[in-house]
Design a protein around this motif. Structure first.
Motif, PDB file in Angstrom:
ATOM      1  N   VAL A  22     109.414  57.476  67.047  1.00  0.00           N
ATOM      2  CA  VAL A  22     109.352  57.328  68.409  1.00  0.00           C
ATOM      3  C   VAL A  22     108.328  57.585  69.375  1.00  0.00           C
ATOM      4  N   GLY A  23     107.439  56.839  69.473  1.00  0.00           N
ATOM      5  CA  GLY A  23     106.642  57.242  71.427  1.00  0.00           C
ATOM      6  C   GLY A  23     104.555  57.791  70.317  1.00  0.00           C
ATOM      7  N   THR A  24     105.151  57.627  69.145  1.00  0.00           N
ATOM      8  CA  THR A  24     104.103  58.100  68.727  1.00  0.00           C
ATOM      9  C   THR A  24     102.182  56.476  68.276  1.00  0.00           C
ATOM     10  N   GLN A  25     101.750  56.616  68.597  1.00  0.00           N
ATOM     11  CA  GLN A  25     100.946  55.375  68.651  1.00  0.00           C
ATOM     12  C   GLN A  25      99.558  55.783  66.928  1.00  0.00           C
ATOM     13  N   PHE A  26      99.252  54.756  66.691  1.00  0.00           N
ATOM     14  CA  PHE A  26      98.198  54.427  66.305  1.00  0.00           C
ATOM     15  C   PHE A  26      96.872  54.512  66.836  1.00  0.00           C
ATOM     16  N   HIS A  27      96.382  55.978  66.586  1.00  0.00           N
ATOM     17  CA  HIS A  27      95.538  56.707  67.331  1.00  0.00           C
ATOM     18  C   HIS A  27      93.898  56.558  66.465  1.00  0.00           C
ATOM     19  N   ARG A  28      93.854  55.593  65.025  1.00  0.00           N
ATOM     20  CA  ARG A  28      92.639  55.992  64.578  1.00  0.00           C
ATOM     21  C   ARG A  28      92.904  54.020  63.900  1.00  0.00           C
ATOM     22  N   VAL A  29      92.350  53.281  64.493  1.00  0.00           N
ATOM     23  CA  VAL A  29      92.342  51.911  63.431  1.00  0.00           C
ATOM     24  C   VAL A  29      90.655  51.321  63.287  1.00  0.00           C
ATOM     25  N   ILE A  30      90.306  51.104  61.981  1.00  0.00           N
ATOM     26  CA  ILE A  30      89.339  51.039  61.731  1.00  0.00           C
ATOM     27  C   ILE A  30      89.649  49.938  60.855  1.00  0.00           C
ATOM     28  N   SER A  31      88.705  48.272  61.703  1.00  0.00           N
ATOM     29  CA  SER A  31      89.655  47.865  60.846  1.00  0.00           C
ATOM     30  C   SER A  31      88.987  47.189  59.309  1.00  0.00           C
TER      31      SER A  31
ATOM     32  N   ILE B 261     104.483  52.919  68.606  1.00  0.00           N
ATOM     33  CA  ILE B 261     105.831  53.163  67.963  1.00  0.00           C
ATOM     34  C   ILE B 261     106.718  53.046  68.580  1.00  0.00           C
ATOM     35  N   THR B 262     107.869  51.988  68.456  1.00  0.00           N
ATOM     36  CA  THR B 262     109.030  51.827  69.813  1.00  0.00           C
ATOM     37  C   THR B 262     110.222  52.597  69.368  1.00  0.00           C
ATOM     38  N   SER B 263     110.057  52.052  67.524  1.00  0.00           N
ATOM     39  CA  SER B 263     111.269  52.450  66.879  1.00  0.00           C
ATOM     40  C   SER B 263     111.160  52.385  65.423  1.00  0.00           C
ATOM     41  N   VAL B 264     112.200  53.522  64.764  1.00  0.00           N
ATOM     42  CA  VAL B 264     111.921  53.636  63.931  1.00  0.00           C
ATOM     43  C   VAL B 264     113.227  53.878  62.988  1.00  0.00           C
ATOM     44  N   LYS B 265     113.993  52.820  62.171  1.00  0.00           N
ATOM     45  CA  LYS B 265     115.219  52.562  61.531  1.00  0.00           C
ATOM     46  C   LYS B 265     115.060  52.974  60.447  1.00  0.00           C
ATOM     47  N   LEU B 266     115.784  53.497  59.179  1.00  0.00           N
ATOM     48  CA  LEU B 266     115.996  53.491  58.051  1.00  0.00           C
ATOM     49  C   LEU B 266     117.449  52.110  57.982  1.00  0.00           C
ATOM     50  N   LEU B 267     117.050  51.491  56.807  1.00  0.00           N
ATOM     51  CA  LEU B 267     117.907  50.148  56.501  1.00  0.00           C
ATOM     52  C   LEU B 267     118.780  50.636  55.427  1.00  0.00           C
ATOM     53  N   PRO B 268     119.711  49.842  56.097  1.00  0.00           N
ATOM     54  CA  PRO B 268     120.973  50.296  55.153  1.00  0.00           C
ATOM     55  C   PRO B 268     120.404  49.551  53.002  1.00  0.00           C
TER      56      PRO B 268
END
Length: 181
Positions: free
Chosen positions: A57-66, A174-181
């Motif tokens: 949470v709070g990490t960024q996509f720091h490398r984006v190559i279309s 990334i603002t939220s990450v959670k495991l789904l049941p």
């Protein structure tokens, strides 16, 4: 009769077990991952460790190559490098390919150097796969919902920041990450 039932059951195709699902929210939209702990158990356990400790949470996509990849997990929104746990053994010969929509471990030239950074393949990148002759990049899951988010991410303007190329000019976080049941 019982022999016929046993034989019939043996002929049924094996049902694939669904892997752990992870829901990720970003500043550009959500996506869901399904992890493959059958083919990449160490990489999946590693990824889940970072999900559970909340450090994605709070990490960024720091490398984006279309037309190639969108990479995240290693830097916060201010581009500060984040601490990592120990490295993970390379599992790139697990039979999973760096196909469009898969998630894989980023690493350095050392095949066993993956820690917290991952990338999403924006197209088929089979040249990143491992073989007996060369180590590749470990695929450990796939995007099962929300790949449209990556189409948006792939369209952002990028440039150079802190000596790194292909960095989004406006952070995709990334603002939220959670495991789904």
């Amino acid at each position: 009769m019982i022999k016929a039932l046993v034989l019939s059951a043996a002929m049924l195709p094996a049902v694939a077990l669904a892997g752990q699902k992870v829901e990720v929210e970003t500043s550009m939209g959500p996506f869901t991952l399904e992890l493959n702990d059958q083919k990449a158990p160490k990489s999946v356990a590693n990824f889940i460790r970072y999900v559970k400790d909340g450090s994605y949470v709070g990490t960024q996509f720091h490398r984006v190559i279309s037309g190639f990849v969108a990479q995240s997990g290693g830097f916060d929104k201010d581009f500060k490098r984040l601490p990592s746990y120990e490295t993970v053994v390379n599992e790139s010969t697990n039979g999973l390919s760096n196909a469009t929509g898969t998630i894989a471990m980023a690493r350095t030239q050392d095949p066993n150097s993956a820690t917290r950074q991952f990338y999403i393949n924006l197209k088929d990148n089979a040249f990143l796969d491992g073989s007996a002759a060369k180590p590749g990049y470990t695929v450990f899951g796939k995007v099962t919902d929300g790949f449209d988010t990556f189409k948006k991410i792939a369209s952002v303007k990028t440039g150079i920041k802190n000596g790194m190329r292909d960095v989004p000019q406006k952070p995709v976080v990334i603002t939220s990450v959670k495991l789904l049941p």
